[in-house]
Motif scaffolding. Structure first.
Motif, PDB file in Angstrom:
ATOM      1  N   UNK A 128      -3.937   0.632  -2.847  1.00 40.06           N
ATOM      2  CA  UNK A 128      -3.987  -0.476  -1.891  1.00 40.06           C
ATOM      3  C   UNK A 128      -2.978  -1.560  -2.265  1.00 40.06           C
TER       4      UNK A 128
ATOM      5  N   UNK B 235       0.182  -3.459   4.426  1.00 42.13           N
ATOM      6  CA  UNK B 235      -1.163  -3.870   4.035  1.00 42.13           C
ATOM      7  C   UNK B 235      -2.196  -2.925   4.621  1.00 42.13           C
ATOM      8  N   UNK B 236      -2.204  -1.698   4.158  1.00 41.11           N
ATOM      9  CA  UNK B 236      -3.234  -0.766   4.561  1.00 41.11           C
ATOM     10  C   UNK B 236      -3.074  -0.276   5.984  1.00 41.11           C
ATOM     11  N   UNK B 237      -4.191   0.210   6.559  1.00 42.15           N
ATOM     12  CA  UNK B 237      -4.134   0.889   7.839  1.00 42.15           C
ATOM     13  C   UNK B 237      -3.965  -0.009   9.041  1.00 42.15           C
ATOM     14  N   UNK B 238      -3.946  -1.313   8.848  1.00 43.65           N
ATOM     15  CA  UNK B 238      -3.735  -2.204   9.975  1.00 43.65           C
ATOM     16  C   UNK B 238      -2.273  -2.594  10.111  1.00 43.65           C
TER      17      UNK B 238
ATOM     18  N   UNK C  47      -9.271   7.286  -5.075  1.00 45.20           N
ATOM     19  CA  UNK C  47      -9.296   8.651  -4.610  1.00 45.20           C
ATOM     20  C   UNK C  47      -9.415   8.688  -3.099  1.00 45.20           C
ATOM     21  N   UNK C  48      -8.775   9.707  -2.535  1.00 43.81           N
ATOM     22  CA  UNK C  48      -8.923   9.971  -1.122  1.00 43.81           C
ATOM     23  C   UNK C  48      -9.858  11.134  -0.893  1.00 43.81           C
TER      24      UNK C  48
ATOM     25  N   UNK D 110      -4.630   6.949  -2.866  1.00 48.12           N
ATOM     26  CA  UNK D 110      -3.896   5.824  -2.330  1.00 48.12           C
ATOM     27  C   UNK D 110      -3.938   4.665  -3.312  1.00 48.12           C
TER      28      UNK D 110
ATOM     29  N   UNK E 263       0.543   5.791  -0.392  1.00 47.88           N
ATOM     30  CA  UNK E 263      -0.375   6.907  -0.171  1.00 47.88           C
ATOM     31  C   UNK E 263       0.296   8.221  -0.537  1.00 47.88           C
TER      32      UNK E 263
ATOM     33  N   UNK F  21       0.833  -1.211   0.000  1.00 44.71           N
ATOM     34  CA  UNK F  21       0.000   0.000   0.000  1.00 44.71           C
ATOM     35  C   UNK F  21       0.858   1.248   0.000  1.00 44.71           C
TER      36      UNK F  21
END
Lengths: 111, 113
Positions: free
Chosen positions: B50, B96-99, B57-58, B48, B33, B31
């Motif tokens: 993924x 892997x993203x926000x986690x 889009x953000x 972003x 950003x 990921x």
């Protein structure tokens, strides 16, 4: 209403004091992040947590999932801790990719 | 141990000019950003990616385009710069993203005159 609220917005303390910065959120989360932005602008991840407590050196982060609240503590604060501290959460409602950011807490530690 | 590398660090553009901000990470993260940070404000997500081959889009995508060139590189393009795009831009990556933990580049300070 912001989904992630930090308090206080600004904090000035004397060297050696115990510092607490709070973060409250209103959404279900998968993880909560604490980051530090130095006066020069660089952003560094401090912690990522989804439960309990983590410690790294003089920094401690806690989270209470039931109360939707996290705290960042700094023990024996030092002028080099002066920075903006940012809380952010990832939520399954946003597919966990878009972090929801707090506005930051500006911390100044005076010698 | 380069982490996330952004170029350039500083840029001044005239209104209407175009430019591309480059970002590369060497951590094999999926990921990536692009954020902007305006004075006294928090980070706002522009776009972003993924994973390789996808972009989304953000919060503030207008006036920008992105390209996920490969797994390492994620560029941000301003086609016709406007003074409202004066900001500090940060690239970030995570496994892997926000986690997963996020790593940030050093930022690009862009001024549009």
């Amino acid at each position: 209403k912001n989904e992630v609220e930090q308090s206080p917005q600004n904090l000035t303390a004397q060297e050696g004091e115990f510092i607490t910065i709070n973060c409250s959120y209103s959404v279900g989360i998968s993880a909560l992040h604490w980051l530090q932005q130095h006066p020069g602008g660089g952003i560094v991840s401090l912690f990522m947590l989804s439960s309990g407590k983590k410690k790294h050196g003089r920094l401690i982060a806690t989270i209470n999932i039931q109360e939707k609240h996290s705290s960042l503590h700094i023990t024996a604060s030092h002028p080099r801790d002066s920075a903006v501290y940012i809380c952010a959460v990832s939520s399954p409602m946003d597919s966990n990719y878009q972090l929801i950011w707090g506005a930051g807490t500006k911390l100044i530690i005076k010698p | 141990n380069a982490g996330v590398t952004q170029t350039p660090k500083f840029q001044v553009l005239k209104t209407g000019q175009s430019m591309t901000l480059q970002c590369a990470q060497d951590m094999n993260h999926n990921s990536m950003y692009w954020y902007r940070q305006d004075p006294g404000m928090g980070l706002r997500l522009i776009y972003y990616s993924a994973s390789e081959g996808t972009t989304d889009k953000g919060e503030v995508p207008n006036g920008y385009n992105v390209s996920r060139l490969n797994k390492r590189e994620f560029s941000l393009r301003l086609e016709s710069a406007a003074p409202s795009q004066t900001s500090v831009y940060f690239c970030a990556s995570s496994e892997a993203g926000g986690v997963t933990e996020a790593f940030f580049g050093q930022g690009t300070r862009l001024t549009v005159v």
